[in-house]
Design an enzyme around this catalytic site. Structure first.
Site, PDB file in Angstrom:
ATOM      1  CD  GLU A 123      -1.930  -2.337   1.114  1.00 15.18           C
ATOM      2  OE1 GLU A 123      -1.046  -2.784   1.861  1.00 15.18           O
ATOM      3  OE2 GLU A 123      -2.613  -3.057   0.353  1.00 15.18           O
ATOM      4  CB  THR A 140       3.976 -17.642  -1.025  1.00 15.55           C
ATOM      5  OG1 THR A 140       4.077 -16.378  -0.383  1.00 15.55           O
ATOM      6  CG2 THR A 140       3.261 -18.629  -0.138  1.00 15.55           C
ATOM      7  CG  HIS A 185       2.323 -13.499  -1.652  1.00  7.01           C
ATOM      8  ND1 HIS A 185       2.020 -14.837  -1.689  1.00  7.01           N
ATOM      9  CD2 HIS A 185       1.163 -12.842  -1.863  1.00  7.01           C
ATOM     10  CE1 HIS A 185       0.729 -14.986  -1.905  1.00  7.01           C
ATOM     11  NE2 HIS A 185       0.188 -13.804  -2.018  1.00  7.01           N
TER      12      HIS A 185
HETATM   13  N1  RBF Z   1       3.367  -6.758   3.786  1.00  6.93           N
HETATM   14  C1  RBF Z   1       4.533  -6.327   4.303  1.00  6.93           C
HETATM   15  O1  RBF Z   1       4.681  -5.124   4.543  1.00  6.93           O
HETATM   16  N2  RBF Z   1       5.535  -7.213   4.579  1.00  6.93           N
HETATM   17  C2  RBF Z   1       5.449  -8.538   4.312  1.00  6.93           C
HETATM   18  O2  RBF Z   1       6.399  -9.281   4.580  1.00  6.93           O
HETATM   19  C3  RBF Z   1       4.235  -9.017   3.747  1.00  6.93           C
HETATM   20  N3  RBF Z   1       4.097 -10.324   3.440  1.00  6.93           N
HETATM   21  C4  RBF Z   1       2.940 -10.735   2.854  1.00  6.93           C
HETATM   22  C5  RBF Z   1       2.814 -12.088   2.498  1.00  6.93           C
HETATM   23  C6  RBF Z   1       1.638 -12.526   1.896  1.00  6.93           C
HETATM   24  C7  RBF Z   1       1.528 -13.977   1.540  1.00  6.93           C
HETATM   25  C8  RBF Z   1       0.583 -11.592   1.655  1.00  6.93           C
HETATM   26  C9  RBF Z   1      -0.698 -12.043   0.989  1.00  6.93           C
HETATM   27  C10 RBF Z   1       0.712 -10.292   2.015  1.00  6.93           C
HETATM   28  C11 RBF Z   1       1.882  -9.826   2.628  1.00  6.93           C
HETATM   29  N4  RBF Z   1       2.016  -8.492   2.991  1.00  6.93           N
HETATM   30  C12 RBF Z   1       3.201  -8.067   3.515  1.00  6.93           C
HETATM   31  C13 RBF Z   1       0.875  -7.557   2.917  1.00  6.93           C
HETATM   32  C14 RBF Z   1       0.812  -6.721   1.648  1.00  6.93           C
HETATM   33  O3  RBF Z   1       1.833  -5.749   1.632  1.00  6.93           O
HETATM   34  C15 RBF Z   1      -0.551  -6.004   1.567  1.00  6.93           C
HETATM   35  O4  RBF Z   1      -0.722  -5.189   2.698  1.00  6.93           O
HETATM   36  C16 RBF Z   1      -1.717  -6.970   1.471  1.00  6.93           C
HETATM   37  O5  RBF Z   1      -1.505  -7.910   0.466  1.00  6.93           O
HETATM   38  C17 RBF Z   1      -3.047  -6.210   1.204  1.00  6.93           C
HETATM   39  O6  RBF Z   1      -2.977  -5.494  -0.013  1.00  6.93           O
END
Ligand code: RBF
Length: 177
Positions: free
Chosen positions: A67, A95, A97
């Site tokens: 975001e 994953t 991601h």
């Molecule tokens: N957001 C982070 O700021 N740091 C992370 O390590 C992180 N890991 C994520 C892993 C997965 C599998 C998912 C689905 C989301 C992750 N997010 C992480 C959240 C992402 O930045 C975001 O806020 C959400 O996907 C909602 O749009």
């Protein structure tokens, strides 16, 4: 690096007076908040140490690193900030991601900076493990939030210096030749 501003040409004494009045937005991702809040504190401390008033520092939380680009855009476009520090922490999971998010965030933050012609610092840790993040969020490798704050001050300072050079064109240099 975080302390180098004091000794380089953008140091305390030579920081452009307009930079001290800059309005800075800080967008902070809540994922891995133990880390991101430490980075936020580092950024705040650095700005305060360089003469920026607390009322000109606007801190906003966002869900995760993904975001951050939109938050940076809100802060520049709607909030009319002079610069943004984007703070997040992406920890490699099992994953893909991590790759999608980190690539998207880094590219999009740069796009926002270029679109609005304003500094957007990349204060996002991309690490394999929490321990690596801790080392960079006030641990033995410093605080990358401080370094991100330093980056925006350097860029704002540069912008003002270039404006001054531009304003002085015609008075010196090639004028009349
Ligand atoms: N957001 C982070 O700021 N740091 C992370 O390590 C992180 N890991 C994520 C892993 C997965 C599998 C998912 C689905 C989301 C992750 N997010 C992480 C959240 C992402 O930045 C975001 O806020 C959400 O996907 C909602 O749009």
């Amino acid at each position: 690096m975080a302390t180098s501003l004091k000794t380089q040409n953008t140091g305390d004494a030579s920081l452009h007076h307009k930079v001290k009045n800059a309005r800075i937005g800080i967008a902070v991702a809540q994922w891995n908040s133990e880390i991101t809040f430490a980075l936020r504190d580092g950024a705040k401390k650095f700005l305060a140490e360089h003469g920026l008033a607390e009322e000109n520092i606007h801190i906003h939380l966002v869900p995760g690193a993904y975001e951050l680009p939109l938050a940076a855009q809100y802060l520049l476009e709607i909030g009319n900030m002079d610069a943004v520090i984007a703070i997040g922490c992406l920890i490699k999971g099992e994953t893909p991601h991590f790759h999608y998010i980190s690539e998207s965030v880094s590219l999009s933050l740069n796009n926002v900076a270029l679109k609005y012609n304003k500094p957007v610092a990349f204060g996002v840790l991309t690490v394999d493990a929490l321990e690596q993040a801790q080392e960079r969020a006030g641990g033995k490798l410093g605080n990358k939030g401080e370094e991100a704050a330093e980056a925006v001050l350097q860029m704002l300072n540069m912008k003002e210096t270039v404006k001054d050079i531009s304003a002085n064109r015609g008075r010196i240099g090639f004028a009349g030749r």
